[in-house]
Design a protein around this motif. Structure first.
Motif, short mmCIF file in Angstrom:
data_model
loop_
_atom_site.label_atom_id
_atom_site.label_comp_id
_atom_site.label_asym_id
_atom_site.label_seq_id
_atom_site.Cartn_x
_atom_site.Cartn_y
_atom_site.Cartn_z
N ASP A 272 -8.64 8.90 -2.14
CA ASP A 272 -7.68 9.60 -1.28
C ASP A 272 -6.24 9.32 -1.68
O ASP A 272 -5.31 9.53 -0.89
N GLU B 237 0.84 -1.20 0.00
CA GLU B 237 0.00 0.00 0.00
C GLU B 237 0.88 1.25 0.00
O GLU B 237 1.72 1.43 0.87
N ASP B 238 0.62 2.13 -0.99
CA ASP B 238 1.35 3.39 -1.10
C ASP B 238 0.38 4.57 -0.96
O ASP B 238 -0.47 4.78 -1.83
N PRO B 239 0.46 5.34 0.12
CA PRO B 239 -0.30 6.60 0.20
C PRO B 239 0.53 7.69 -0.49
O PRO B 239 1.58 8.10 0.01
N SER C 189 -6.74 1.81 -6.99
CA SER C 189 -6.48 3.17 -6.51
C SER C 189 -7.76 3.70 -5.88
O SER C 189 -8.87 3.29 -6.24
N HIS D 11 5.20 3.64 3.30
CA HIS D 11 4.34 2.67 2.64
C HIS D 11 4.28 1.43 3.51
O HIS D 11 5.03 1.29 4.48
N TYR E 6 6.01 9.39 -1.81
CA TYR E 6 5.34 9.17 -0.53
C TYR E 6 6.38 9.24 0.58
O TYR E 6 7.59 9.15 0.33
N ARG F 208 -4.57 6.52 -2.39
CA ARG F 208 -3.86 5.33 -1.91
C ARG F 208 -3.90 4.30 -3.03
O ARG F 208 -4.91 4.15 -3.72
N TYR F 209 -2.79 3.61 -3.19
CA TYR F 209 -2.67 2.60 -4.23
C TYR F 209 -2.36 1.26 -3.57
O TYR F 209 -1.37 1.14 -2.84
#
Length: 249
Positions: free
Chosen positions: A69, A30-32, A66, A115, A112, A71-72
């Motif tokens: 907000d 998860e990448d914000p 995706s 993560h 980011y 996030r991926y």
């Protein structure tokens, strides 16, 4: 040494939780992403997917969601603990060249400030998909993600309520199908994820309203108990990103 410790922790978790290891497991990255970097980030993800396809990287396999907000979620199925020890991109690094490959991942790091990596488990017993369970909801562009968190003391009650919801949906022959995932090793807290797929947000809203009317007051009783049980709920609008995903031939 650090990698060995991580793998031993994963193995210990699965040994202590055999009921979870029987379910399909997924590795979530998860990448914000910073808003200003979203376009760049997606370009880097696309480059990674395109090159993985170009060089037919067999060890890599993921689908991407995706959210509004930024996030991926990059989600990879895993069959056994040894999958976590494989270098998924070692062949890709050789094919692309070390300099280009390393630069790509350095570019990711600029998008980011943190993560996360964790495991989730698809729970067939709690999921409601009468026509067969599809983990990714393939063919649907939109997915509603609902994270229901509970304290350790209340988590079993949360699972019981999820069973009650499934029984109600089945009895009423609901057309709102969903998958349920349970939090696993590395997750921040204990939760279940309810994932509901649709062609788009408008179709989801139409199905949601029709389903609420179909279930009636029987739904309200269970939902009231749910609100008393959970510690937090998080609802996300998600989008299946085939352009950022990769599956080997």
């Amino acid at each position: 040494m650090k990698t060995i410790k991580i793998l031993l922790s994963f193995l210990l978790f699965f040994l202590l939780c055999p009921n979870l290891s029987a379910q399909q497991a997924f590795w979530v990255h998860e990448d914000p992403v910073y808003p200003a970097k979203a376009a760049d980030y997606e370009a880097y993800c696309s480059t990674l997917a395109v090159n993985s396809k170009k060089y037919d990287i067999k060890k890599a396999n993921w689908f991407t969601i995706s959210t509004d907000d930024l996030r991926y979620f990059h989600i990879s199925p895993i069959q056994k603990m040894a999958d976590l020890d494989q270098s998924r991109f070692s062949v890709l690094q050789d094919k692309m060249g070390e300099q280009e490959f390393n630069q790509l991942f350095e570019n990711f790091d600029n998008c980011y400030d943190n993560h996360f990596d964790y495991i989730i488990h698809l729970d067939d017993d709690l999921s409601y998909m009468p026509e067969g369970i599809d983990p990714s909801g393939s063919g649907s562009a939109f997915v509603k993600l609902e994270f229901f968190y509970a304290t350790p003391q209340n988590f079993e009650k949360l699972l019981d309520l999820a069973k009650s919801f499934k029984e109600l949906y089945a009895n009423k022959k609901s057309k709102e199908y969903y998958r349920v995932f349970r939090s696993g090793f590395g997750s921040q807290g204990q939760f279940i994820i309810v994932a509901i797929s649709a062609k788009n947000a408008s179709e989801y809203e139409k199905i949601r309203i029709e389903n609420k009317e179909l279930l009636g007051t029987d739904r309200d009783k269970i939902y009231d108990e749910l609100l008393k049980t959970i510690s937090k709920v998080e609802t996300l609008n998600g989008y299946m990103r085939e352009d950022l995903s990769y599956e080997p031939q």
